[in-house]
Design an enzyme around this catalytic site. Structure first.
Site, mmCIF file in Angstrom:
data_model
loop_
_atom_site.group_PDB
_atom_site.id
_atom_site.type_symbol
_atom_site.label_atom_id
_atom_site.label_comp_id
_atom_site.label_asym_id
_atom_site.label_seq_id
_atom_site.Cartn_x
_atom_site.Cartn_y
_atom_site.Cartn_z
ATOM 1 C CG ASN A 1 35.622 31.808 -2.737
ATOM 2 O OD1 ASN A 1 35.064 32.824 -2.343
ATOM 3 N ND2 ASN A 1 35.244 31.170 -3.841
ATOM 4 C CE LYS B 1 32.647 28.800 -2.889
ATOM 5 N NZ LYS B 1 32.189 27.647 -3.606
ATOM 6 C CG HIS C 1 34.473 30.810 -8.309
ATOM 7 N ND1 HIS C 1 33.314 30.079 -8.325
ATOM 8 C CD2 HIS C 1 35.277 30.246 -7.370
ATOM 9 C CE1 HIS C 1 33.413 29.105 -7.417
ATOM 10 N NE2 HIS C 1 34.599 29.186 -6.828
ATOM 11 C CD GLU D 1 30.365 28.973 -6.369
ATOM 12 O OE1 GLU D 1 30.659 30.027 -5.790
ATOM 13 O OE2 GLU D 1 30.570 27.841 -5.871
ATOM 14 C CD GLU E 1 38.068 26.630 -7.514
ATOM 15 O OE1 GLU E 1 38.145 26.314 -6.327
ATOM 16 O OE2 GLU E 1 37.294 27.498 -7.933
ATOM 17 N N GLY F 1 32.254 21.784 -3.740
ATOM 18 C CA GLY F 1 31.180 21.579 -2.762
ATOM 19 C C GLY F 1 30.656 20.151 -2.701
ATOM 20 C CB SER G 1 35.710 18.644 -2.321
ATOM 21 O OG SER G 1 34.387 18.967 -2.720
HETATM 22 C C1 PEP Z 1 35.410 26.991 -4.526
HETATM 23 O O1 PEP Z 1 34.236 27.144 -4.841
HETATM 24 O O2 PEP Z 1 36.292 27.793 -4.926
HETATM 25 C C2 PEP Z 1 35.748 25.862 -3.682
HETATM 26 C C3 PEP Z 1 36.988 25.450 -3.686
HETATM 27 O O3 PEP Z 1 34.750 25.322 -2.932
HETATM 28 P P1 PEP Z 1 34.791 23.997 -2.000
HETATM 29 O O4 PEP Z 1 36.124 23.968 -1.304
HETATM 30 O O5 PEP Z 1 33.659 24.174 -1.059
HETATM 31 O O6 PEP Z 1 34.636 22.827 -2.913
#
Ligand code: PEP
Length: 257
Positions: free
Chosen positions: A13, A15, A100, A102, A172, A178, A219
């Site tokens: 992803n 983003k 998601h 966000e 998630e 992040g 992460s």
């Molecule tokens: C995400 O936002 O879908 C995600 C997995 O981000 P990160 O790997 O940066 O934690």
């Protein structure tokens, strides 16, 4: 096909992190690193909307699949700024991230909106990747499992799945995205079990086994990716930050294959 028979899936992803020119460079570099070898995983890349078309052309001769980061729940009409499943289909998309955190947070996406997005994806034969996850506060209050169970149920109640359609649920944890620190495999696996229980409330054993995959995101990097993709209850990963550099993404691919 049972989900345990699939290769692990890696969904990148990207983003809003890359210009179209950066995206093209990244995809070219990824393809160069693969060096014509067949991919040992299912790899889905989710660039920004304007990059979908050029990326589609770049990956045409590879097994890399194209994903979108969102979709609208109507197929056409006066919805300024939105993008429909059929437009996504037309530009080569086959997977769509839905709900998601966000978007739930910054765009105030609600559970009914997410449910409708899932329905339109299925109508257009796109595979929805439904993102669910608890906030830190919800976890600290002891509500993680209830929140996850309810997010899965509200996204999927009333959904009918044809035998050739599939859905991916991405667990998630919002507070982990992040942060640089993934949850442990056993933590993610326990939550995946909660997701399965919600699915069993809605679908037959056969549908859950054959048409659903549960993956982990938050992460993930090459040091922890392998656990989450080993195909027991979790069969892949959703990767944000660590998928923005071809070398890092290649290390993740190698680590899970
Ligand atoms: C995400 O936002 O879908 C995600 C997995 O981000 P990160 O790997 O940066 O934690």
């Amino acid at each position: 096909m049972s989900s345990s028979n699939h290769q692990p899936i890696i969904i990148a992803n990207w983003k809003m992190n890359l210009l179209v020119s950066d995206t093209i460079r990244l995809v070219k570099s990824l393809i160069r690193s693969l060096n014509g070898e067949s991919l040992p995983v299912e790899l889905v890349i989710c660039p920004s909307y304007p990059a979908l078309l050029p990326v589609r052309d770049l990956i045409k001769k590879t097994r890399i699949a194209l994903g979108a980061q969102d979709v609208f729940w109507k197929d056409s009409g006066p919805y300024t700024g939105e993008i429909s499943p059929s437009i996504l289909k037309e530009v080569g998309v086959s997977y769509v991230l839905v709900g998601h955190s966000e978007r739930r947070n910054y765009l105030k996406e609600t559970e009914p909106m997410i449910h409708h997005k899932v329905l339109t994806c299925l109508t257009e034969k796109l595979t929805p990747v439904i993102c669910v996850g608890e906030t830190l506060n919800e976890r600290q209050q002891g509500n993680k499992d209830t929140v996850i169970f309810q997010q899965v149920k509200s996204a999927l109640t009333g959904v009918q799945l044809a035998s050739d359609q599939s859905i991916i649920i991405a667990y998630e944890p919002v507070w982990v995205i992040g942060s640089g620190q993934a949850v442990s495999y056993s933590d993610a696996a326990q939550t995946a079990q909660v997701i399965k229980e919600a699915l069993f409330d809605l679908f037959s054993f056969k549908i859950v086994a054959n048409n659903f995959r549960i993956i982990y995101g938050g992460s993930v990097d090459s040091s922890n990716a392998r656990d989450f993709a080993k195909g027991e209850i979790l069969s892949g990963i959703l990767v944000g930050g660590a998928s923005l550099k071809a070398a890092q993404l290649m290390n993740i691919i190698k680590s899970v294959s």
